[in-house]
Design a protein around this motif. Structure first.
Motif, PDB file in Angstrom:
ATOM      1  N   TRP A  48      -1.868 -11.896  15.808  1.00 47.68           N
ATOM      2  CA  TRP A  48      -1.324 -12.331  14.523  1.00 47.68           C
ATOM      3  C   TRP A  48      -2.411 -12.878  13.601  1.00 47.68           C
ATOM      4  O   TRP A  48      -2.353 -12.709  12.389  1.00 47.68           O
ATOM      5  N   ARG A  49      -3.406 -13.534  14.184  1.00 48.93           N
ATOM      6  CA  ARG A  49      -4.529 -13.998  13.359  1.00 48.93           C
ATOM      7  C   ARG A  49      -5.248 -12.812  12.728  1.00 48.93           C
ATOM      8  O   ARG A  49      -5.624 -12.849  11.556  1.00 48.93           O
ATOM      9  N   VAL A  51      -3.953  -9.824  12.134  1.00 48.19           N
ATOM     10  CA  VAL A  51      -3.063  -9.232  11.126  1.00 48.19           C
ATOM     11  C   VAL A  51      -3.109 -10.038   9.839  1.00 48.19           C
ATOM     12  O   VAL A  51      -3.214  -9.486   8.734  1.00 48.19           O
ATOM     13  N   ILE A  52      -3.046 -11.341   9.965  1.00 45.35           N
ATOM     14  CA  ILE A  52      -3.070 -12.187   8.768  1.00 45.35           C
ATOM     15  C   ILE A  52      -4.433 -12.104   8.080  1.00 45.35           C
ATOM     16  O   ILE A  52      -4.514 -12.027   6.849  1.00 45.35           O
ATOM     17  N   ARG A  53      -5.484 -12.092   8.869  1.00 47.39           N
ATOM     18  CA  ARG A  53      -6.826 -12.048   8.296  1.00 47.39           C
ATOM     19  C   ARG A  53      -7.083 -10.741   7.541  1.00 47.39           C
ATOM     20  O   ARG A  53      -7.683 -10.735   6.473  1.00 47.39           O
ATOM     21  N   TYR A  54      -6.627  -9.624   8.105  1.00 45.82           N
ATOM     22  CA  TYR A  54      -6.887  -8.306   7.514  1.00 45.82           C
ATOM     23  C   TYR A  54      -5.642  -7.708   6.853  1.00 45.82           C
ATOM     24  O   TYR A  54      -5.522  -6.501   6.728  1.00 45.82           O
ATOM     25  N   ARG A  55      -4.726  -8.546   6.418  1.00 48.65           N
ATOM     26  CA  ARG A  55      -3.462  -8.043   5.858  1.00 48.65           C
ATOM     27  C   ARG A  55      -3.671  -7.163   4.643  1.00 48.65           C
ATOM     28  O   ARG A  55      -2.965  -6.180   4.456  1.00 48.65           O
ATOM     29  N   TYR A  56      -4.642  -7.479   3.810  1.00 48.16           N
ATOM     30  CA  TYR A  56      -4.866  -6.666   2.613  1.00 48.16           C
ATOM     31  C   TYR A  56      -5.471  -5.305   2.976  1.00 48.16           C
ATOM     32  O   TYR A  56      -5.141  -4.292   2.369  1.00 48.16           O
ATOM     33  N   ILE A  58      -4.956  -3.772   5.875  1.00 48.42           N
ATOM     34  CA  ILE A  58      -3.852  -3.046   6.518  1.00 48.42           C
ATOM     35  C   ILE A  58      -2.887  -2.507   5.453  1.00 48.42           C
ATOM     36  O   ILE A  58      -2.464  -1.347   5.513  1.00 48.42           O
ATOM     37  N   LEU A  59      -2.550  -3.340   4.485  1.00 49.25           N
ATOM     38  CA  LEU A  59      -1.656  -2.912   3.406  1.00 49.25           C
ATOM     39  C   LEU A  59      -2.282  -1.777   2.596  1.00 49.25           C
ATOM     40  O   LEU A  59      -1.610  -0.777   2.290  1.00 49.25           O
ATOM     41  N   SER A  62      -2.209   1.448   4.626  1.00 50.39           N
ATOM     42  CA  SER A  62      -0.838   1.981   4.690  1.00 50.39           C
ATOM     43  C   SER A  62      -0.471   2.674   3.384  1.00 50.39           C
ATOM     44  O   SER A  62       0.125   3.756   3.393  1.00 50.39           O
TER      45      SER A  62
END
Length: 192
Positions: A48-49, A51-56, A58-59, A62
């Motif tokens: 989760w860390r 995912v949160i760190r690289y959320r942009y 990943i978005l 996608s």
């Protein structure tokens, strides 16, 4: 005092007494289970860390992937399917005076008959008739082909329907009118 037991909706049967469930014997987790849970918890926290760190990122990936797939689907040339059915009728009944040696297998269609007709439709003889009848050898698609009959047969698919004694002739092409012309041309050449 005279106490009556609680009655059900109909008033004729007493309700069953409430039973309490047996107590559950809960044991504390063993050290190995506790270590396993701890490592799973740590793995989830790390995931989760990340995912949160690289959320942009990943978005963005996608969105780029979804947009690319959308564009790819829109750019693709549509393929049209033309289909026609041929009813294969059993031979006409034989008159009584014509019967010399009666054979029961000659009176209707057998499974092999439909497959034989399918093979006839998919033959090079029928393909060459289609090319000749429709003048396909003059079209750009078949003009420079070394094997126009093989190319035509690659576009044609024949399926046997045992339930109704029919053959289904299907052709696929990017031009719906051309696909229909080929399907009808194959049937006409078969009937000749």
């Amino acid at each position: 005092m005279n106490e009556k037991p609680f009655m059900n909706n109909r008033g004729n049967e007493p309700l069953a007494e409430k039973k309490t469930p047996a107590p559950v014997d809960l044991k504390p987790p063993s050290p190995a289970e506790e270590e396993s849970f701890s490592s799973m918890r740590q793995s989830l926290e790390l995931f989760w860390r990340a995912v949160i760190r690289y959320r942009y990122v990943i978005l963005a990936m996608s969105l780029v992937t979804s947009f690319s797939v959308y564009i790819y689907c829109k750019v693709q040339t549509p393929i049209y399917l033309a289909q026609t059915k041929i009813l294969i009728e059993p031979p006409a009944p034989i008159e009584a005076e014509e019967i010399v040696n009666f054979n029961a297998s000659e009176v209707g269609l057998e499974e092999g008959d439909l497959f034989t007709e399918k093979d006839v439709i998919e033959s090079r003889v029928v393909a060459e008739r289609v090319i000749q009848n429709l003048g396909l050898d003059k079209t750009a698609l078949f003009k420079n082909s070394t094997d126009p009959s093989g190319q035509l047969l690659g576009m044609v698919n024949v399926e046997v329907s045992m339930k109704s004694d029919t053959l289904v002739v299907r052709t696929r092409h990017t031009d719906p009118v051309f696909a229909t012309t080929i399907a009808n041309g194959v049937v006409d050449a078969y009937i000749q």
